[in-house]
Design an enzyme around this catalytic site. Sequence first.
Site, PDB file in Angstrom:
ATOM      1  CG  ASP A  16     -20.166 -34.828   6.673  1.00  0.00           C
ATOM      2  OD1 ASP A  16     -20.927 -36.507   6.433  1.00  0.00           O
ATOM      3  OD2 ASP A  16     -20.298 -33.668   7.088  1.00  0.00           O
ATOM      4  NE  ARG A  98     -17.806 -25.232  15.076  1.00  0.00           N
ATOM      5  CZ  ARG A  98     -17.815 -26.532  16.044  1.00  0.00           C
ATOM      6  NH1 ARG A  98     -17.013 -27.228  16.657  1.00  0.00           N
ATOM      7  NH2 ARG A  98     -19.032 -26.989  15.100  1.00  0.00           N
ATOM      8  CG  ASP A 127     -19.612 -24.818  12.755  1.00  0.00           C
ATOM      9  OD1 ASP A 127     -19.298 -23.572  13.827  1.00  0.00           O
ATOM     10  OD2 ASP A 127     -19.907 -25.342  13.363  1.00  0.00           O
ATOM     11  CB  SER A 181     -26.507 -32.684  12.074  1.00  0.00           C
ATOM     12  OG  SER A 181     -25.879 -32.408  12.707  1.00  0.00           O
TER      13      SER A 181
END
Length: 405
Positions: A16, A98, A127, A181
């Site tokens: 990605d 995060r 996210d 994932s």
Amino acid sequence: MSEIKKVVLAYSGGLDTSVILKWLQDVYKCEVVTFTADIGQGEELEPARKKALAMGISAENIFIDDLREEFVRDFVFPMFRANAIYEGEYLLGTSIARPLIAKRQIEIANLTGADAVSHGATGKGNDQVRFELGYYALKPDVKVIAPWREWDLLSREKLLAYAEKHGIDITKKKDGGSPYSMDANLLHISYEGQVLEDPAKEPEEDMWLWSVSPEKAPDQAEYLELEYERGDVVAINGVRLSPAQVLAQLNSIGGKHGIGRLDLVENRYVGMKSRGCYETPGGTILLKAHRAIESITLDREVAHLKDELMPRYAKLIYTGYWWAPERKMLQTMIDASQESVSGTVRLKLYKGNVIVVGRDSRKSLFDANIATFEDDGGAYNQADAAGFIKLNALRMRIAAKLGQR
């Protein structure tokens, strides 16, 4: 798009973010700075540097930072002082990472003179919210580029085709890689996608990477002693350790005993339900032990107030409001409550269970002379309870008499 001169990309070197790097160069025609955070995901990070260099990023624009100690000391430990869990089960392993990544991205943007930041979060998840709320809280005028909300590369097949077309090296793992994932850091590892998208199906045993199944855990229990100072673990079995060392060691010990597995359907902030599986062995131990040391060191009403506020605090972290004033206000209160939370907790780990078997503190509020079932020598007058009970029953007695009429 031509307004963007330089962007800091949160870059892992995977499919990605490698595609995003090239896409930013082609679509925005801007200089790209890559930032890779080591927060204990257990992966070799130097390949990310080599891939960035191969894609034309200059050495001075590649940042690979070891944030493990900062992550546990300034984010994980403060969260565990609050005993924070989301929706009764989730220990917030992805959520709490995060704000740190966002913080360091903004610091790098300020250092390099970048006017924009970018991330690889999809438009369906939490996210994107967590990253961007962090960006704006720390640099209000920063420009944010979220490729998954702009491009049409909305499947793995399209991403692979784009990578092949532009000569982007996507090195496959020798074992073929995981079909899930995943997100990992020192606190947890998460799994989503594939068979997990059907909440009725049990996860496959070979999915779990950090822990054995409780059935295959040792038949012999292991005892563990944690030492606390002001709400944080500072030593394991008498050996003082740094915050990151504490969590890493608890992960290893807990995983060996099948501790910390979770299969959860959670409510995402963006509105949908999502099924995920998590391994948080060290965090599971920390939560159990912290509540144990608080049980003898916290005043009753302080403990109950913390428990009332905890869901609000946990939701703030889950939804990305770590840098918001209300979270900071709650943190100040929580940290103040931890001044007396020092001592030791003894645990027994056995086949997926964390069992508290002892707790001790010089600041303990537990008074054996008062609590005893034996003769307390007059320390507590049991006759006082009669009036206490009648006063507390008064409103119910009045209502009952009214009902009898």
